[in-house]
Design an enzyme around this catalytic site. Structure first.
Site, PDB file in Angstrom:
ATOM      1  N   PHE A 148       0.949  -1.121  -0.528  1.00  0.00           N
ATOM      2  CA  PHE A 148      -0.363  -0.111  -0.032  1.00  0.00           C
ATOM      3  C   PHE A 148       1.065   1.544   0.155  1.00  0.00           C
ATOM      4  O   PHE A 148       0.317   2.300   0.155  1.00  0.00           O
ATOM      5  CB  PHE A 148      -0.751   0.341   1.662  1.00  0.00           C
ATOM      6  N   LYS A 172      -0.885  -7.316  -9.468  1.00  0.00           N
ATOM      7  CA  LYS A 172      -2.126  -7.474  -8.218  1.00  0.00           C
ATOM      8  C   LYS A 172      -1.411  -6.261  -6.919  1.00  0.00           C
ATOM      9  O   LYS A 172      -0.519  -6.861  -6.198  1.00  0.00           O
ATOM     10  CB  LYS A 172      -2.365  -8.586  -7.610  1.00  0.00           C
ATOM     11  N   GLU A 175      -5.234  -3.762  -2.117  1.00  0.00           N
ATOM     12  CA  GLU A 175      -6.144  -3.540  -1.725  1.00  0.00           C
ATOM     13  C   GLU A 175      -6.711  -2.353  -0.702  1.00  0.00           C
ATOM     14  O   GLU A 175      -7.956  -2.292  -0.889  1.00  0.00           O
ATOM     15  CB  GLU A 175      -7.321  -4.888  -1.580  1.00  0.00           C
ATOM     16  N   ARG A 176      -5.632  -1.621  -0.446  1.00  0.00           N
ATOM     17  CA  ARG A 176      -6.540  -0.091   0.344  1.00  0.00           C
ATOM     18  C   ARG A 176      -5.799   0.592  -0.385  1.00  0.00           C
ATOM     19  O   ARG A 176      -6.762   1.651  -0.327  1.00  0.00           O
ATOM     20  CB  ARG A 176      -5.081  -0.417   1.871  1.00  0.00           C
ATOM     21  N   SER A 225       6.141  -7.109   2.686  1.00  0.00           N
ATOM     22  CA  SER A 225       6.235  -7.316   4.858  1.00  0.00           C
ATOM     23  C   SER A 225       6.836  -8.446   4.515  1.00  0.00           C
ATOM     24  O   SER A 225       6.460  -9.721   3.813  1.00  0.00           O
ATOM     25  CB  SER A 225       5.017  -7.781   5.463  1.00  0.00           C
ATOM     26  N   CYS A 280      10.026   1.895   3.208  1.00  0.00           N
ATOM     27  CA  CYS A 280      10.675   0.909   3.783  1.00  0.00           C
ATOM     28  C   CYS A 280      12.326   1.111   3.849  1.00  0.00           C
ATOM     29  O   CYS A 280      12.785   0.473   4.351  1.00  0.00           O
ATOM     30  CB  CYS A 280      10.363  -0.024   2.993  1.00  0.00           C
TER      31      CYS A 280
HETATM   32  P1  NAD Z   1       1.344  -6.472   2.528  1.00  0.00           P
HETATM   33  O1  NAD Z   1       2.664  -7.628   3.328  1.00  0.00           O
HETATM   34  O2  NAD Z   1       0.525  -6.350   4.047  1.00  0.00           O
HETATM   35  O3  NAD Z   1       1.595  -6.717   2.027  1.00  0.00           O
HETATM   36  C1  NAD Z   1       1.554  -6.200   0.552  1.00  0.00           C
HETATM   37  C2  NAD Z   1       1.104  -7.301  -1.228  1.00  0.00           C
HETATM   38  O4  NAD Z   1       0.185  -8.271  -0.433  1.00  0.00           O
HETATM   39  C3  NAD Z   1      -0.253  -6.631  -0.843  1.00  0.00           C
HETATM   40  O5  NAD Z   1      -0.622  -6.952  -2.262  1.00  0.00           O
HETATM   41  C4  NAD Z   1      -1.314  -8.153  -0.450  1.00  0.00           C
HETATM   42  O6  NAD Z   1      -2.676  -7.557  -0.721  1.00  0.00           O
HETATM   43  C5  NAD Z   1      -0.609  -9.127  -0.678  1.00  0.00           C
HETATM   44  N1  NAD Z   1      -0.895  -9.807   1.080  1.00  0.00           N
HETATM   45  C6  NAD Z   1      -1.619  -9.565   2.123  1.00  0.00           C
HETATM   46  N2  NAD Z   1      -1.496 -10.377   2.801  1.00  0.00           N
HETATM   47  C7  NAD Z   1      -1.397 -11.666   2.179  1.00  0.00           C
HETATM   48  C8  NAD Z   1      -1.687 -13.204   2.090  1.00  0.00           C
HETATM   49  N3  NAD Z   1      -1.920 -13.718   3.633  1.00  0.00           N
HETATM   50  N4  NAD Z   1      -1.474 -14.338   1.427  1.00  0.00           N
HETATM   51  C9  NAD Z   1      -1.003 -13.535  -0.037  1.00  0.00           C
HETATM   52  N5  NAD Z   1      -1.063 -12.374  -0.297  1.00  0.00           N
HETATM   53  C10 NAD Z   1      -1.293 -11.155   1.134  1.00  0.00           C
HETATM   54  O7  NAD Z   1       2.135  -4.955   3.050  1.00  0.00           O
HETATM   55  P2  NAD Z   1       1.737  -3.980   3.596  1.00  0.00           P
HETATM   56  O8  NAD Z   1       1.458  -3.336   5.131  1.00  0.00           O
HETATM   57  O9  NAD Z   1       0.802  -3.201   2.083  1.00  0.00           O
HETATM   58  O10 NAD Z   1       2.861  -2.979   3.213  1.00  0.00           O
HETATM   59  C11 NAD Z   1       3.983  -2.772   4.013  1.00  0.00           C
HETATM   60  C12 NAD Z   1       5.365  -3.435   3.868  1.00  0.00           C
HETATM   61  O11 NAD Z   1       5.595  -3.646   2.798  1.00  0.00           O
HETATM   62  C13 NAD Z   1       6.161  -3.204   5.283  1.00  0.00           C
HETATM   63  O12 NAD Z   1       6.815  -4.238   5.338  1.00  0.00           O
HETATM   64  C14 NAD Z   1       7.574  -2.699   4.438  1.00  0.00           C
HETATM   65  O13 NAD Z   1       8.341  -3.018   4.614  1.00  0.00           O
HETATM   66  C15 NAD Z   1       7.224  -3.501   3.482  1.00  0.00           C
HETATM   67  N6  NAD Z   1       7.964  -2.611   1.991  1.00  0.00           N
HETATM   68  C16 NAD Z   1       9.192  -3.655   1.191  1.00  0.00           C
HETATM   69  C17 NAD Z   1       9.679  -2.279   0.521  1.00  0.00           C
HETATM   70  C18 NAD Z   1      11.094  -2.932  -0.056  1.00  0.00           C
HETATM   71  O14 NAD Z   1      11.462  -2.471  -0.826  1.00  0.00           O
HETATM   72  N7  NAD Z   1      11.353  -3.568   0.478  1.00  0.00           N
HETATM   73  C19 NAD Z   1       9.139  -1.314  -0.242  1.00  0.00           C
HETATM   74  C20 NAD Z   1       8.021  -1.263   0.144  1.00  0.00           C
HETATM   75  C21 NAD Z   1       7.260  -2.104   1.316  1.00  0.00           C
END
Ligand code: NAD
Length: 496
Positions: A148, A172, A175-176, A225, A280
């Protein structure tokens, strides 16, 4: 109420059996809904990408790049619309949204260089009348799953390069905050991208699991994450796919006793509290070498954190908006409570902040902890909120050991005037992206972005040279054409 659907084969597709609310985090009001794709809808998007692949693969790289040039122009022409949408669903202030968009456009500019970048290698006469070359071929259908916190930039780390390399794509997004990626999809069509080359499905785990297990998908790029990144990597690779999965972070800034403290304080304000800490690469820990450094930092930082201008991201002059959801707000407040319970000193407490006229918004004021220690939850976990933890150590070696011991290794930086210390730090620290007097060392588009340890699963990072390797497969061809008078003898030894 509006429902954001999907974008498949050049058309908006509704599939609203399951939906989820999309909030304006500054007001707490539901502004629209997003459709959560069924397995069948995701399968339709993959089929559309698969059907578009043969023609797109054979489209000359220069023509593919021209679409990217058009797309870049359209992004610039529509930038105000894009950043308004982004701020309304994410909450970050408009200037920050603009910065994110510019960083995304820079990757599109890099992708415009695909014809040059895909040239390959050629060697003449590797044997008698034999020539050999390596070329980089696209993989086929590739998918991107994004978080998000950068709804414009992170998808643009992926699809411009994947598409310019000749792949077709299924995105994909989170969704937020789904509206910015949807507008981006429409702009790609306007730019002249053939239908089916780029598809977008909104959704949750059902959509992601379909992408992870469908044999038509060749590769997955994920950013999000760490627990989900690890799951994506394990499931995707066990289904035979190439996977890069970028995860969470805990980024430390080391403050040496000789640092220019005023500069470091300004840098930390932006790096810790910009985008409400939902980056991040946000700095979430300041490691002060020496107690005097710690005292000086707290003395200078405290009034700045107290003065942070927090409010609706669309209001000019605000420095920090809300966090993404009420659940995130509650989780962050819970972590702050745990910090107090575990004995850290909360020097600035933003938990009770109220923004006039936005009483239901998901706001938290800037928080500053001193005397944090390594076993505390606020140190171990990624908070992803406007909370900076100060840790005090005696030596630079102790600071480096602390960073090396942390499970994450995304970014770090050091503030010092000592070149020898900075060089030693950047050479030895076990982190993927390092800044020297630069708080957010986010690589530019023509370098690659990626952390170490549990911040990246896979070998290749985002954009830059790594992305070209990720979205292509090398093929090496060795060729001889019969020439008059040359006859091949039978040879049973290994060719040498
Ligand atoms: P998230 O992991 O909750 O979601 C990321 C994606 O995964 C979304 O599209 C979501 O729909 C999907 N997803 C969520 N739960 C899932 C599941 N159980 N099974 C399959 N798919 C699932 O992350 P977020 O809250 O949207 O974003 C924040 C996180 O992203 C933080 O931890 C941040 O550090 C990380 N991030 C990392 C980088 C990097 O380059 N390392 C960059 C941006 C964000």
């Amino acid at each position: 109420m509006d429902v954001v659907g999907h974008f498949i084969n050049g058309k908006t597709v509704a599939d609203s059996d399951r939906t989820q609310d999309v909030f304006n985090p500054a007001t707490g009001v539901v502004q629209r809904q997003v459709a959560l794709a069924s397995k069948a809808t995701v399968s339709q998007a993959i089929a559309s990408a698969e059907a578009a692949f043969p023609a797109w693969r054979n489209t000359p790289p220069l023509k593919r790049a021209r679409v990217m040039f058009n797309f870049k122009q359209l992004l610039e022409q529509n930038s105000e619309r894009l950043i308004q949408l982004l701020t309304n669903e994410h909450g970050k202030v408009l200037d920050d949204a603009r910065g994110e968009l510019i960083r995304g456009i820079e990757v599109v500019e890099f992708a415009c260089g695909a014809p040059q970048l895909l040239k390959g290698e050629h060697s003449k006469n590797v044997g008698p009348a034999i020539d050999s070359w390596s070329e980089y071929q696209p993989l086929g259908v590739v998918a991107g799953i994004t978080p998000f916190n950068f709804p414009a930039m992170v998808p643009m780390w992926m699809f411009p390069i994947a598409i310019a390399c000749g792949n077709t794509f299924v995105l994909k997004p989170s969704e937020r905050d789904p509206s910015t990626p949807m507008l981006v999809a429409e702009l790609l069509k306007q730019a002249g991208l053939p239908d089916g080359v780029f598809n977008l499905v909104n959704g949750d785990k059902e959509a992601v699991d379909t992408l992870l297990t469908d044999s038509r998908v060749q590769a997955i790029s994920f950013v999000g994450s760490t627990p989900i990144a690890e799951y994506i990597y394990a499931t995707g690779t066990s289904n035979g796919k190439r996977v890069q999965a970028l995860g969470g972070a805990k980024n430390h800034a080391v403050l040496m006793p000789d640092a220019d403290m005023d500069n470091a304080v300004n840098a930390l304000m932006g790096a810790a509290y910009g985008s409400c800490g939902e980056r991040c690469m946000a700095i979430s820990v300041a490691v002060c070498v020496g107690n005097e450094t710690g005292d000086s930092l707290i003395e200078k930082l405290k009034p700045q954190v107290e003065k942070l201008k927090v409010g609706n991201g669309t209001t000019a002059g605000n420095e920090m908006g809300p966090v993404i959801t009420q659940a995130a707000q509650e989780r962050i407040k819970g972590l702050i409570d745990s910090g107090i319970e575990q004995g850290a000193e909360l020097v600035v407490d933003g938990r009770q902040l109220q923004v006039a006229g936005h009483e239901n918004g998901f706001f938290i004021g800037g928080c500053l902890f001193d005397k944090v220690t390594h076993e505390m939850k606020i140190y171990q976990e990624e908070i992803f909120g406007p909370v900076l933890c100060v840790i005090r150590v005696d030596t630079m070696q102790q600071a480096m050991q602390l960073i090396d011991d942390h499970e994450f290794g995304n970014g770090t930086c050091i503030f010092t005037r000592d070149g020898e210390a900075a060089r030693y730090f950047s050479d030895h620290i076990k982190v993927g992206m390092v800044g020297v007097n630069v708080p957010l060392p986010v690589p530019v588009a023509y370098h690659s972005f990626g952390g170490w340890k549990r911040s990246l699963f896979g070998d290749l990072g985002a954009h830059g040279p790594d992305a070209l390797r990720f979205y292509t497969r090398r093929k090496t061809i060795t060729q001889r054409w019969p020439s008059s008078g040359v006859r091949e003898g039978r040879q049973f030894s290994f060719p040498s």
